[in-house]
Design a protein around this motif. Structure first.
Motif, PDB file in Angstrom:
ATOM      1  N   GLN A  28       0.821  -1.204   0.000  1.00  0.00           N
ATOM      2  CA  GLN A  28       0.000   0.000   0.000  1.00  0.00           C
ATOM      3  C   GLN A  28       0.864   1.267   0.000  1.00  0.00           C
ATOM      4  O   GLN A  28       2.066   1.220   0.240  1.00  0.00           O
ATOM      5  N   SER A  94      -4.407  -1.633  -2.071  1.00  0.00           N
ATOM      6  CA  SER A  94      -4.478  -0.180  -2.150  1.00  0.00           C
ATOM      7  C   SER A  94      -3.794   0.307  -3.442  1.00  0.00           C
ATOM      8  O   SER A  94      -4.174  -0.130  -4.520  1.00  0.00           O
ATOM      9  N   GLY A 118      -8.793  -3.687  -1.619  1.00  0.00           N
ATOM     10  CA  GLY A 118      -8.949  -2.319  -1.133  1.00  0.00           C
ATOM     11  C   GLY A 118      -8.529  -1.262  -2.129  1.00  0.00           C
ATOM     12  O   GLY A 118      -7.920  -0.256  -1.758  1.00  0.00           O
ATOM     13  N   ARG A 153      -7.510   5.208   9.422  1.00  0.00           N
ATOM     14  CA  ARG A 153      -8.177   4.768   8.195  1.00  0.00           C
ATOM     15  C   ARG A 153      -7.900   3.297   7.907  1.00  0.00           C
ATOM     16  O   ARG A 153      -8.740   2.591   7.365  1.00  0.00           O
ATOM     17  N   TRP A 154      -6.708   2.840   8.242  1.00  0.00           N
ATOM     18  CA  TRP A 154      -6.259   1.515   7.820  1.00  0.00           C
ATOM     19  C   TRP A 154      -6.783   0.375   8.673  1.00  0.00           C
ATOM     20  O   TRP A 154      -6.974  -0.733   8.184  1.00  0.00           O
ATOM     21  N   ASP A 213     -13.931  -0.013   5.594  1.00  0.00           N
ATOM     22  CA  ASP A 213     -12.880   0.775   4.947  1.00  0.00           C
ATOM     23  C   ASP A 213     -13.450   2.134   4.534  1.00  0.00           C
ATOM     24  O   ASP A 213     -14.283   2.217   3.634  1.00  0.00           O
ATOM     25  N   GLY A 215     -11.422   4.716   3.558  1.00  0.00           N
ATOM     26  CA  GLY A 215     -10.556   5.278   2.518  1.00  0.00           C
ATOM     27  C   GLY A 215     -10.969   4.818   1.131  1.00  0.00           C
ATOM     28  O   GLY A 215     -11.006   5.612   0.183  1.00  0.00           O
ATOM     29  N   THR A 216     -11.256   3.525   1.007  1.00  0.00           N
ATOM     30  CA  THR A 216     -11.766   2.964  -0.245  1.00  0.00           C
ATOM     31  C   THR A 216     -13.066   2.232   0.093  1.00  0.00           C
ATOM     32  O   THR A 216     -13.048   1.041   0.415  1.00  0.00           O
ATOM     33  N   HIS A 240      -9.081  -0.892   6.042  1.00  0.00           N
ATOM     34  CA  HIS A 240      -8.375  -0.892   4.759  1.00  0.00           C
ATOM     35  C   HIS A 240      -7.408  -2.067   4.607  1.00  0.00           C
ATOM     36  O   HIS A 240      -7.309  -2.656   3.538  1.00  0.00           O
TER      37      HIS A 240
END
Length: 262
Positions: A28, A94, A118, A153-154, A213, A215-216, A240
């Protein structure tokens, strides 16, 4: 181990105890190959497992110029060539999932199967300024300044609280990422769009998303599965970094998929 790929000194690790088919893991943004340590342990008896650091991450040198996700896919294609790998099962997380998509599109002969984790099919126009702002902030303040927000976020709060021994090395990796390496990669992410090309992907494809998740969002990952003909979509109870947070379920999913792809 290091090789020069497209004028970039690139670190890689090869585990080939099993001498089986090639399996490549791509990390990522603000990560390095260590995020895949546990997966390499799971699969190295049956596969020739390759992990490597993207440009400007880990121990791979920072690119002197700006680049695109297509360029990162070209890096991987050349790395596989130099290592004598005719093709590989490719797993990307990612930004690594974006690289994996582009490898399947631009170097289809290199990809035995595709696993996208992700990662979206594209970055929406209204999200692109956020990546530019993140790049500018890191250039000014360094990657240590984004550690806490990135971890939030992760990984879910429950996982962060229960597994500090896992979280701390990930935090250290973020903080050690060169600011310019992160910034150039974030700018490459902001320009990513594979929507028009994904219908051409012929390889068996697995798409994995984290239900939590932010972020995505998993709807963005599902678009990849909906666009690649015959792709399979799986949702795990994680943020994530699903291969870290749901390592057992992820490895079982991936193992079953790879056996079906062989």
């Amino acid at each position: 181990m290091q090789l020069t790929i497209n004028r970039i000194d690139t670190r890689y690790v090869l585990d080939n105890e099993g001498g089986g088919p090639w399996l490549v893991f791509i990390h990522q943004l603000a990560g390095d190959l260590s995020v895949w340590d546990q997966m390499a342990g799971y699969f190295r008896d049956d596969f020739t497992v390759l992990r490597y650091d993207l440009r400007g991450h880990g121990e791979t040198s920072v690119s002197p110029d700006s680049f695109t996700i297509d360029d990162l896919a070209d890096d991987l294609a050349q790395l596989l060539d130099k290592l004598g790998a005719p093709s590989a099962h490719v797993v990307g997380l990612s930004i690594g999932g974006m690289v994996a998509q582009k490898l399947a599109i631009n170097h289809a002969d290199k990809v035995d199967s595709l696993t996208v984790v992700g990662a979206p099919a594209f970055i929406p126009e209204d999200a692109r300024p956020a990546f530019a702002q993140r790049a500018a902030s890191v250039r000014e303040n360094g990657t240590a300044s984004i550690v806490e927000a990135t971890l939030e976020r992760w990984l879910t709060p429950e996982f962060r609280k229960a597994h500090p021994e896992v979280v701390e090395p990930i935090a250290d990796t973020i903080a050690r990422t060169p600011a310019e390496g992160f910034a150039r990669a974030a700018e490459a992410v902001s320009r990513f769009d594979a929507r028009d090309e994904l219908p051409s992907v012929k390889q068996r494809t697995l798409v994995v998303a984290g239900e939590r998740d932010v972020g995505t969002p998993h709807a963005a990952s599902r678009l990849v599965a909906d666009t690649v003909p015959g792709a399979r979509f799986e949702l795990l109870d994680a943020a994530h970094l699903t291969p870290v947070e749901e390592s057992q379920r992820f490895s079982a999913l991936l193992g079953n998929f790879l056996r079906d792809s062989s």
